[in-house]
Design a protein around this motif. Sequence first.
Motif, PDB file in Angstrom:
ATOM      1  N   LEU A 213      53.485  42.729  24.213  1.00  0.00           N
ATOM      2  CA  LEU A 213      52.331  41.840  24.320  1.00  0.00           C
ATOM      3  C   LEU A 213      51.209  42.443  25.162  1.00  0.00           C
ATOM      4  O   LEU A 213      50.051  41.993  25.082  1.00  0.00           O
ATOM      5  CB  LEU A 213      52.759  40.500  24.905  1.00  0.00           C
ATOM      6  CG  LEU A 213      53.730  39.671  24.050  1.00  0.00           C
ATOM      7  CD1 LEU A 213      54.072  38.361  24.745  1.00  0.00           C
ATOM      8  CD2 LEU A 213      53.140  39.403  22.667  1.00  0.00           C
ATOM      9  N   GLY A 216      48.111  43.418  23.345  1.00  0.00           N
ATOM     10  CA  GLY A 216      47.405  42.367  22.608  1.00  0.00           C
ATOM     11  C   GLY A 216      47.599  42.440  21.114  1.00  0.00           C
ATOM     12  O   GLY A 216      46.612  42.388  20.355  1.00  0.00           O
ATOM     13  N   ASP A 218      48.245  41.695  17.179  1.00  0.00           N
ATOM     14  CA  ASP A 218      48.096  40.619  16.212  1.00  0.00           C
ATOM     15  C   ASP A 218      49.403  40.382  15.463  1.00  0.00           C
ATOM     16  O   ASP A 218      49.582  39.327  14.857  1.00  0.00           O
ATOM     17  CB  ASP A 218      46.995  40.958  15.206  1.00  0.00           C
ATOM     18  CG  ASP A 218      45.668  41.209  15.902  1.00  0.00           C
ATOM     19  OD1 ASP A 218      45.217  40.318  16.643  1.00  0.00           O
ATOM     20  OD2 ASP A 218      45.098  42.298  15.715  1.00  0.00           O
ATOM     21  N   LYS A 247      54.591  35.060  16.595  1.00  0.00           N
ATOM     22  CA  LYS A 247      53.785  36.238  16.310  1.00  0.00           C
ATOM     23  C   LYS A 247      54.221  36.788  14.946  1.00  0.00           C
ATOM     24  O   LYS A 247      55.414  36.915  14.673  1.00  0.00           O
ATOM     25  CB  LYS A 247      54.010  37.288  17.399  1.00  0.00           C
ATOM     26  CG  LYS A 247      53.080  38.482  17.331  1.00  0.00           C
ATOM     27  CD  LYS A 247      51.662  38.131  17.707  1.00  0.00           C
ATOM     28  CE  LYS A 247      51.477  37.793  19.155  1.00  0.00           C
ATOM     29  NZ  LYS A 247      50.031  37.619  19.491  1.00  0.00           N
ATOM     30  N   LYS A 369      44.094  34.513  13.146  1.00  0.00           N
ATOM     31  CA  LYS A 369      43.159  35.371  13.866  1.00  0.00           C
ATOM     32  C   LYS A 369      42.136  35.930  12.893  1.00  0.00           C
ATOM     33  O   LYS A 369      42.493  36.617  11.948  1.00  0.00           O
ATOM     34  CB  LYS A 369      43.881  36.543  14.527  1.00  0.00           C
ATOM     35  CG  LYS A 369      42.938  37.434  15.344  1.00  0.00           C
ATOM     36  CD  LYS A 369      43.687  38.585  15.978  1.00  0.00           C
ATOM     37  CE  LYS A 369      42.781  39.385  16.909  1.00  0.00           C
ATOM     38  NZ  LYS A 369      41.601  39.912  16.268  1.00  0.00           N
TER      39      LYS A 369
END
Length: 379
Positions: A213, A216, A218, A247, A369
Amino acid sequence: MSKAILVLEDGRTFYGDAYGAVGETFGEAVFTTGMTGYQETLTDPSYHRQVVVQTAPMIGNTGVNDEDDESDKIWVAGYVVRDPARRPSNWRSTGDLGERLGAEGVVGISGVDTRALTRHLRSRGAMRVGVSSVDLDPTSLLEKVRNSPQMLGADLSAEVSTPDKYTVSAAGEHRYTVAALDLGIKRNVARRLAVRGVTTHIFPASSSIEDLLAVGPDAVFFSPGPGDPATADGPVALAREVMRIRKPLFGICFGSQILGRALGFGTYKLGYGHRGINQPVFDRTTGKVEVTSHNHGFAVDAPLNTVIDTEFGGVEVSHVCLNDNVVEGLRGLDVPAFTVQYHPEAAAGPHDADYLFDRFVELVERSGKPSVELVEKKG
């Protein structure tokens, strides 16, 4: 030319000539049906601790080059061919296959009846094997074979994983960031993502969720790799953490087995595995049959014709091998996760399954996103 022998765990013995390095090696005897792509096979980390039998009779015709390696070294434990090329002939060739094997210390044997050997492994199953050009006594070599480690219960992914994180940048405009857990990753995975605008951060197999993580991401990717998935408790726990935070997650081959375990399914060892570039797989999502590249000796044990209720919601089998009904993919219905047991990143091919990287990118897009392009337009 030195003589060599190959002795299987059940005592079956084959005689031939030394090919590559002179010496002695042990591993699991497996066969691959690919007629091309031997350089990619040799450098695939998923073949770690395996002695690979090429069913194609002529090997080495195109030599080796500086572009087609899937990792930094040859990973196979040993190599078995029938008729090695006397000299390479290809405009991309920069060297001879036999010389490359010798330079990297890979013990091989040539002049073997690979058809008879393959038929034996198909009927008896993959088993331990020894290849030697120094000890030509079958009885002595057989004892060593039976004292060598088995593939069942072997925890190997940490042995092939990168020791340090590294990054492969997107080709052209950067759109998304993926954190990839290296369990034995092939270079072409990052290449296939890069052409789709994905920057991939490749992490060691021992990485934590905090490590992943920190970049960052996606989405998260779990790579192919060697060994028994039943031993990989650390990656399984990590996959569960990724799914808990929802995720997007994609797993290939060993990564598929890891996600299968994380979803609550068991794994088991196949009789002789799937290895080659001509395996037919049915994609239940599209209704199409793909010709695919495989390299796996283990599989996920999941029911084929029903939605399975798991801790993470409904899961279904998305892909099935048409040769034997082995599970070749899983799809989460309530979490953004999917897997395939084969290799959409296949080099030298086939490329029927390359669309799965598009499916991965689409999964990221659906997960909320916006792309960099849309953000710039709004800004």
